[in-house]
Design a protein around this motif. Sequence first.
Motif: not given
Ligand code: S3P
Length: 428
Positions: A27-29, A164-168, A335-337, A339-341, A384-386
């Motif tokens: 995605h980032r590329s 929150i620790a979120s890379a997004q 808790h972040e689990l 709000v995932k897919e 997908h991960r489930i």
């Molecule tokens: C991702 C960050 C994570 C991860 C997701 C991919 C990313 O989400 O769960 O599958 O590429 O930045 P969060 O950082 O919001 O927890």
Amino acid sequence: MSYLKVKPGKLFEVEIDSIASDKSISHRSAIFSLLSNKPSKVINYLEAEDTLNTLSIVEQLGATITRKGSVIIITPPKKIQEPANVLDCGNSGTAIRLFMGFLSSREGFFVLHGDKYLASRPMRRVADPLRKIGAHIDGRVKGNLAPISVRGAKLEGFDYKSPIASAQVKSAMILAALHADTPSVYSEPHLSRDHSERMLRGMGAEVIDDGKKIKIIPNIAPLEPLEITVPADPSSGFFFAVATAITPGAKIVLKNISLNPTRVEAYEVLKKMGAEIEFIEKESQYEPIGDIIVGHRELKAVSVEKNIAWLIDELPALSIAFACAKGKSTVKNAHELRVKESDRIASVVNNLEKCGIKTTEFEDGYTVDGGELQSAVIDSFGDHRIAMSFAIAGLKCGMHIEDIECIQTSFPNFVTLLEGITEVSYGD
Ligand code: S3P
């Protein structure tokens, strides 16, 4: 293909060099190539639904994409184009949130949308801090849900402490900061995956990390283009690591995986549970890359409550290892689990119970009593991960997984690789 049946597995000893390419880096590329004025070269881009949607959005924003075998050249436009259509992020939280950050300072009007699962995930975690620095963002339910509209505006620099620790969230804010008027500072409660910082620094951006906070200096000139070979995805490889850890006598070598420390924590947990795990670093390109060797051992229960951001994507697969371990495993602070897919606490607990495994559920985690997994009909909840985690559980006792189309979002060759270690059947 909407269902998958997995037969109990036999002993295997294999080497896999075709684990799907890393989703986060792919995605980032694609998105970061828009920050340069020269063509970026991306080798082994992940050809899965989520990342192909991202590439298509990059194209709709004016980039030209050419492909030759495993090489993709992304030539950025001189100026971001205003697209005529809604930008479809499919199932991807990474895509929609990173594009929100990127587009909030670009001239034009943009609408980001996705599938029904993405449309129910929270966007205010990115929209709110972006609005505070001048972005014009709106959406359903008080600006929280997709479709999300963005009208590019002038942004101010910020000092933002993310709750929150979120890379997004972090990546969206860094992308906004790179186009703001003044320097910005970003901090998070724990380090989340750091691909954005590594890749942007590699492109010449001033993204300075002192271990506590990140300082971002707006880039005046375009960045250098990317030249990257995307490594295999450690979270995709992890399904086969768990498959090995729960199969007596099994051994596997997973080749050319990203060994970024923020991404391999689940392997460390599996090692703590007793599995044989060895990392062999071979090269470094923006981040360390190498092979992971996994061998079966008797597993014992574990308690996981730290570094959750580093194993958030692997907890569903890890839960299958918990179910096969001796004793009660516990997950907390996760808790972040929810709000995932899908709500992954509910999806894991609900499906494990169907397999005869005792669990307890709480707001930010769950417990799993190790026991005898039993065959069941599993609902993937469109996640997908489930779907893939319970396919792996099938190696123990056989399993029928419903609604497996979602696997295409991240790991299209998963079923083919699974066929290399056990018998499977599938159909509509
Ligand atoms: C991702 C960050 C994570 C991860 C997701 C991919 C990313 O989400 O769960 O599958 O590429 O930045 P969060 O950082 O919001 O927890």
